[in-house]
Design an enzyme around this catalytic site. Sequence first.
Site, short mmCIF file in Angstrom:
data_model
loop_
_atom_site.label_atom_id
_atom_site.label_comp_id
_atom_site.label_asym_id
_atom_site.label_seq_id
_atom_site.Cartn_x
_atom_site.Cartn_y
_atom_site.Cartn_z
N SER A 289 -65.19 32.94 -1.08
CA SER A 289 -65.65 34.17 -1.90
C SER A 289 -66.13 35.60 -1.27
O SER A 289 -65.19 36.14 -0.75
CB SER A 289 -66.99 33.80 -2.81
OG SER A 289 -67.31 34.53 -3.94
N ASP A 300 -56.10 42.91 6.11
CA ASP A 300 -54.97 43.57 5.25
C ASP A 300 -55.19 44.92 5.86
O ASP A 300 -53.92 45.68 5.90
CB ASP A 300 -55.47 43.66 3.78
CG ASP A 300 -55.01 42.25 3.24
OD1 ASP A 300 -54.35 41.63 3.59
OD2 ASP A 300 -55.08 42.00 2.03
N LYS A 314 -61.56 30.81 -2.47
CA LYS A 314 -62.06 31.07 -3.78
C LYS A 314 -61.92 32.45 -4.05
O LYS A 314 -62.50 33.31 -3.75
CB LYS A 314 -63.63 30.76 -3.64
CG LYS A 314 -64.35 31.06 -5.11
CD LYS A 314 -65.57 30.86 -5.13
CE LYS A 314 -66.53 31.00 -6.35
NZ LYS A 314 -66.58 32.42 -6.78
#
Length: 551
Positions: A289, A300, A314
């Site tokens: 999460s 990223d 998740k």
Amino acid sequence: MTRKNISIVLVILTLGLLFSFAAKNDKLFKIAKNLDIFASLVRELDSYYVDEIDADELVPVGINAMLNELDPYTEFIPEENSDDFRLLTTGEYAGIGALIGNRVGSNMILMPYKGFPAQVGGLRIGDKILKVDTVMATNLPTSEISKLLKGPANTSVFVQVKRGDDTISVDLMRKKIVISNVPYYGKLDENTGYIKLSDFTTNAGSDVRKALVDLKSQGITRLVLDVRDNPGGILNEAVDIVNLFIPKGKEVVRTIGKLQSANVTYKTTKAPLDKDIPLVVLINERSASAAEIVAGALQDYDRAVLVGRKTFGKGLVQTTVPLSYNAQVKVTTAKYYIPSGRCIQAIDYSREKRDENGNSNSIPDSLRREFKTKNGRIVLDGAGIEPDEAVGSKSYAPITYSLVGRDLIFEYGNKFFLENKEIGNPRSFVVSDVVYNDFVKWLEGKEYDYTTYVEKSLDDLEKYAKREKYFDEIKGTIEDLRKKVSHNKEQDLITFQGEIREALREELVSRYYFQEGVIEASLVDDSEIKAAMGILSNPAKMSGILTASAK
């Protein structure tokens, strides 16, 4: 446009609105009908069922069965569980500040949190809980003892425990307990800082910021952020932590759901604390999460190298909605997407994608899509966050699992603590030959037998050989193999003493230095830490990983 055409358009729009209204009304009617059926069923059961029923017990069973048809994160929270839920989301409660549980058949203190009433009042790991106020606690469930220990802040609670042969009684003053999201931070070497982030409850971002500021004041020039075993939590706290390392105005995560109100883009709002410090993030299969948002966003933006193992996967967002009578429902309202555009949700819970048995399935590799990081590195969606530098999980011998699982290492920790007033600091302390030999001698006569993986395989081979009528032909071979691989507990205590000493070391350190000490002690032989240090000490390697050419 002619009058005729205008009339046709108006008719079409009117029909569309009518169909939309009818569809909405049909949906509302279905909900109302089924709610009425459910209420009628409970009333009739109460009237006709042969035994008395308790609606407060029966109805939540029905509610939970209904929610089980959705996903494991959508859950009903009755009023009596609201305090536990508040603890999970805020990390705050009022009590004595200790983790309790049942070991070797007794309720006991498993970890007093440093600086809180239990630890300050002298309670220690292994203390068996006898009484709380006037209530005998030896045969109570742990959950009931926990409720007795909690209460309004600044109220007194009497606790009686047994430690060895001594009975100890203390009066403790309950305090507001705020569990830090950063249970430990420190320096791995002169230049490298380390921050363990265990949760994302309220103030997680502030906790990490304070730790980083302190480490920078000590002169660190590179950092390891550890989110292994972190189950996640509050999304905004994840955004604040990413903001420590990337510039203001950058997208961290987007949530997209059925309702327009669920569609939100979260961006960094402040100047970063340090946008250049070389950074490694440690992840594993229990990072989930919000922990995945932090790791994924930093990956990223090519801001950090991720080391460890693929995360949990998740990518679902939950919102807590109030219900009648102070109940609540935590409901999945959206999916989240990190800066590259990928959603890392690993399991598709939609009913139409389930198998013939109703089970949800992982997203197959063939359906995973490619995305790119800021520098053009290829990353995939649909199965958690994958590390840039993979490190396999550590395995242990069956004897080690047996000694830990049967609480023998825990029990020896109690014995050792009663006999030794102090030990060296967590990093320098080692289990000496004297201590290890004492442990081995203490084990004499205690039950810790086990079956090795090879022995289990031979048992399976024998079973299948008998089933398929081959046993008579290979019976002698199986017996010879069994003699060769038959384990010897005394020999295994020698063969695998390295990992047994490691388990002992962490258990003994916990008695003197609590949670922080256990974490610090575990860093010494941590393979992911070693991999992280290797990357941080080699700028060329780190640069190569973070560029597209490294793929």
